[in-house]
Structures are given as C-alpha cells and as structure tokens.
Design a protein around this motif. Structure first.
Motif, short mmCIF file in Angstrom:
data_model
loop_
_atom_site.label_atom_id
_atom_site.label_comp_id
_atom_site.label_asym_id
_atom_site.label_seq_id
_atom_site.Cartn_x
_atom_site.Cartn_y
_atom_site.Cartn_z
N LYS A 1 9.49 -3.72 -43.22
CA LYS A 1 9.97 -3.72 -44.60
C LYS A 1 8.88 -3.17 -45.51
CE LYS A 1 11.58 -6.83 -48.28
NZ LYS A 1 11.92 -8.25 -48.62
N TYR A 2 9.28 -2.22 -46.38
CA TYR A 2 8.40 -1.66 -47.39
C TYR A 2 9.10 -1.88 -48.72
CZ TYR A 2 5.89 1.98 -50.05
OH TYR A 2 5.17 2.67 -50.99
N ALA A 3 8.50 -2.66 -49.61
CA ALA A 3 9.25 -3.07 -50.79
C ALA A 3 8.35 -3.34 -51.99
CB ALA A 3 10.06 -4.34 -50.48
N ARG A 4 8.95 -3.13 -53.16
CA ARG A 4 8.35 -3.57 -54.41
C ARG A 4 9.36 -4.47 -55.10
NH1 ARG A 4 4.37 -1.63 -57.76
NH2 ARG A 4 4.37 0.46 -56.82
N GLY A 5 8.92 -5.67 -55.51
CA GLY A 5 9.83 -6.60 -56.16
C GLY A 5 9.71 -8.00 -55.63
N PHE B 1 3.58 -22.34 -41.42
CA PHE B 1 3.88 -22.42 -42.84
C PHE B 1 3.02 -21.44 -43.64
CE2 PHE B 1 2.76 -23.96 -47.05
CZ PHE B 1 4.01 -24.13 -47.62
N HIS B 2 3.67 -20.66 -44.49
CA HIS B 2 2.94 -19.77 -45.38
C HIS B 2 3.87 -19.29 -46.49
CE1 HIS B 2 5.17 -16.91 -42.94
NE2 HIS B 2 4.92 -15.98 -43.84
N GLN B 3 3.26 -18.94 -47.59
CA GLN B 3 3.95 -18.31 -48.70
C GLN B 3 3.05 -17.22 -49.27
OE1 GLN B 3 5.24 -20.67 -51.99
NE2 GLN B 3 6.36 -22.12 -50.74
N PHE B 4 3.68 -16.19 -49.84
CA PHE B 4 2.97 -15.23 -50.68
C PHE B 4 3.49 -15.47 -52.09
CE2 PHE B 4 2.77 -13.32 -46.47
CZ PHE B 4 1.42 -13.02 -46.39
N HIS B 5 2.70 -16.21 -52.86
CA HIS B 5 3.13 -16.62 -54.21
C HIS B 5 2.81 -15.50 -55.19
CE1 HIS B 5 4.20 -19.14 -57.50
NE2 HIS B 5 2.98 -19.12 -58.01
N VAL B 6 3.86 -15.01 -55.86
CA VAL B 6 3.73 -13.85 -56.73
C VAL B 6 4.03 -14.24 -58.17
CG1 VAL B 6 4.59 -11.53 -57.17
CG2 VAL B 6 4.43 -12.37 -54.83
N THR B 7 3.17 -13.86 -59.10
CA THR B 7 3.39 -14.18 -60.51
C THR B 7 4.13 -13.07 -61.24
OG1 THR B 7 1.17 -13.33 -61.01
CG2 THR B 7 1.40 -15.71 -60.65
N ASP B 8 3.95 -11.83 -60.81
CA ASP B 8 4.66 -10.70 -61.43
C ASP B 8 5.37 -9.93 -60.31
OD1 ASP B 8 5.63 -8.58 -62.83
OD2 ASP B 8 3.67 -7.66 -63.25
N SER B 9 6.62 -10.30 -60.06
CA SER B 9 7.32 -9.74 -58.91
C SER B 9 7.55 -8.24 -59.03
CB SER B 9 8.67 -10.45 -58.72
OG SER B 9 9.49 -10.29 -59.85
N ASP B 10 7.66 -7.71 -60.26
CA ASP B 10 7.92 -6.28 -60.44
C ASP B 10 6.78 -5.41 -59.93
OD1 ASP B 10 10.29 -6.98 -61.53
OD2 ASP B 10 9.82 -6.40 -63.59
N SER B 11 5.58 -5.97 -59.87
CA SER B 11 4.42 -5.18 -59.43
C SER B 11 4.02 -5.49 -57.99
CB SER B 11 3.22 -5.46 -60.35
OG SER B 11 2.79 -6.81 -60.21
N TYR B 12 4.78 -6.35 -57.32
CA TYR B 12 4.43 -6.79 -55.98
C TYR B 12 4.86 -5.75 -54.94
CZ TYR B 12 4.30 -9.84 -51.83
OH TYR B 12 4.05 -10.39 -50.59
N LEU B 13 3.90 -5.03 -54.39
CA LEU B 13 4.15 -3.98 -53.41
C LEU B 13 3.51 -4.35 -52.08
CD1 LEU B 13 5.27 -1.07 -52.91
CD2 LEU B 13 2.99 -0.22 -53.58
N ARG B 14 4.32 -4.32 -51.00
CA ARG B 14 3.80 -4.76 -49.71
C ARG B 14 4.54 -4.09 -48.57
NH1 ARG B 14 8.05 -6.90 -52.65
NH2 ARG B 14 9.36 -8.27 -51.40
N CYS B 15 3.90 -4.12 -47.40
CA CYS B 15 4.51 -3.70 -46.14
C CYS B 15 4.49 -4.90 -45.21
CB CYS B 15 3.71 -2.57 -45.49
SG CYS B 15 3.65 -1.04 -46.43
N ILE B 16 5.59 -5.13 -44.50
CA ILE B 16 5.68 -6.27 -43.59
C ILE B 16 6.23 -5.79 -42.25
CG2 ILE B 16 6.68 -8.54 -43.18
CD1 ILE B 16 7.06 -8.78 -46.22
N LEU B 17 5.45 -5.99 -41.20
CA LEU B 17 5.91 -5.71 -39.85
C LEU B 17 6.13 -7.04 -39.14
CD1 LEU B 17 6.48 -3.67 -37.57
CD2 LEU B 17 4.08 -3.89 -36.90
N GLY B 18 7.37 -7.31 -38.77
CA GLY B 18 7.72 -8.55 -38.08
C GLY B 18 8.16 -8.24 -36.66
N PHE B 19 7.74 -9.08 -35.71
CA PHE B 19 8.09 -8.80 -34.32
C PHE B 19 8.06 -10.08 -33.49
CE2 PHE B 19 3.58 -8.32 -34.95
CZ PHE B 19 2.99 -8.96 -33.87
N THR B 20 8.81 -10.06 -32.40
CA THR B 20 8.80 -11.15 -31.43
C THR B 20 7.97 -10.72 -30.23
OG1 THR B 20 10.85 -10.35 -30.45
CG2 THR B 20 11.03 -12.04 -32.16
#
Length: 264
Positions: free
Chosen positions: A17-21, A68-87
């Motif tokens: 996933k590649y996303a901003r928001g 357990f984990h969270q990525f806590h974001v204060t300004d979601s409009d500027s939150y840009l990330r890449c996520i690779l998930g796998f089993t």
C-alpha cells in the motif's frame, strides 16, 4: 493541501500500500501478517506495548505479526507512507522469525532498502501483469528481510518507554487472557484505581483497556486456529466464554465471520 490517494498491489499472501491520508487504525492494532513500513512525510508517532517514538521522514519500521502497534497521526492529510504486508512463505520462515521477532525502528535505512520501496511505488502506477506483481511482491519481501540481515544500520535508541504501571497491566492481561478478566481485576493487580489505570492506559497506548483486551483475545484466537485448533475451542481458550457472543463481536469488529480465519 496535498492530494490524498491510496494505491495497492495485491498477491497471494502479500500486499503493498502506498497512500497519503488517514490511516486505517481502528481494529488493526493486532493483525495476522508481518509488516514493513516506510514513513515518508507528515507527523507520525509509533505506539507499542513498550515504546513510543516520533518518527522522522525516511524511517523504516519492522512489525511482527500479532504485535500491538499504532501509527498515531495528528495531521492525516500530510501522512505519506508505504506498507508492505506479508505472511510466511515456504523456505523463509526461519528468516522471518529471526529478523522480525520484535518491533524494530531504523531512522537511517540503506539505499538498497529504500530502492525496494521505490520500485514498489513505481509498480503501483500500472504496467505489470498480475503474475509480475506477484513476483515483485514476493521478491520485495525477501529483499527487505535479507537487507535487514545484512545491513549494518542500527535501530534507534531514542524513544520513550511505556511506564512501569502500563507494562505491569499488560503483563497481567497476558497471563490471565484465557480467564475472566475485568478492568477492576487489572487495576487491582496493578495497585491503582480503575480510573487511574484507564487514564494512563489510554494516554500511553491510545486505546482503552477493554479494547486492548478484546483485540488481544482476537489475536490469540487467530494463533490457536493457525495451530490447528477448532474455532469454538480457540475462542474459549482465548477468554470468550460465550461462542455466540464472540461470533457477533468478531463480525462487528471486522465485518466478516470468524470462519474466514480458517479460510486464510
């Protein structure tokens, strides 16, 4: 304002996933796949059972499954990330277990690691067949695991530890997850009032004690199922005494029946 978007690549047992928001956090503090996250822009704070850490752009985070984990974001409009998930896949289980045994944060990953994510981002714009996407995702996961093994970059040492009170409560929850577990019992074991525990827990982990217990029990169910236990026995061993109640709660939290655990 930056454009908000979500781009995906899917394959069997792997996704990118590649996303901003706004992040999809609710009900995802525990999940049944491994995750490697590249934080690119914005303000994000990693919250786990042991540490809290404000992330700087360019940071890579390795997250084991059912952790357990969270990525806590204060300004979601500027939150840009890449996520690779796998089993886990055949032939690399030992590497996955060794490399991803705990949450690790790397603020200065190598160019080789970053180039893997750059290739994945480029692939999101199309031009690849489904088979080619599957090959890319499988290769990317293995490259990142091997890169983590070979590279000399060190994990960060600058973080805030979760308080002894909260860790004591977490330990009690873990040790009593299969039995009756009330907020009052956790507070008593932690030697604080119910209100003090509730406040501290939410302040440090950004989640209520009840929600934490519920999600951790759901995580335990998934682990039991993967080990061959029946759904009814797994729910009971995880602290859900009423199977019908567990069934309804699972559907409410995840939008699907718990039978999908077995299908996965």
């Amino acid at each position: 304002m930056a454009d908000l978007f979500e781009k995906y690549i899917f394959a069997d047992g792997c996704h990118f996933k590649y996303a901003r928001g706004k992040p999809a956090v609710s009900g995802k503090e525990f999940h049944d796949y491994y995750e490697i996250v590249l934080f690119l822009e914005g303000h994000s704070e990693l919250i786990s059972e042991k540490i809290r850490l404000v992330l700087s752009p360019g940071t890579v985070v390795f997250v084991p499954k059912e952790t357990f984990h969270q990525f806590h974001v204060t300004d979601s409009d500027s939150y840009l990330r890449c996520i690779l998930g796998f089993t886990e896949s055949d032939g690399v289980s030992h590497l996955v277990h060794d490399v991803m045994s705990e949450i690790m944060v790397f603020p200065r990953p190598s160019e080789e690691i970053l180039s893997v994510f750059a290739t994945l981002r480029k692939a999101c714009d199309g031009g690849l067949s489904q088979k080619e996407k599957e090959i890319l995702l499988d290769s990317a996961a293995k490259q990142l695991l091997i890169g983590r093994r070979l590279e000399t970059f060190e994990p960060t040492e600058k973080y805030t530890e979760v308080s002894e009170l909260t860790q004591k409560a977490i330990t009690y929850i873990d040790e009593n997850l299969s039995g009756e577990l009330s907020l009052a019992a956790v507070a008593k074991a932690s030697r604080v009032s119910v209100s003090s525990l509730s406040h501290r827990f939410r302040q440090e982990l950004n989640i209520s004690v009840y929600r934490y217990i519920t999600e951790k029990r759901m995580s335990r169910v998934r682990q039991y199922i993967r080990n061959g236990m029946s759904l009814a026995d797994a729910s009971k061993m995880s602290g859900f005494c009423d199977y019908s109640g567990f069934y309804r709660l699972y559907k409410t939290m995840y939008g699907q029946s718990p039978s999908t655990i077995k299908n996965k």
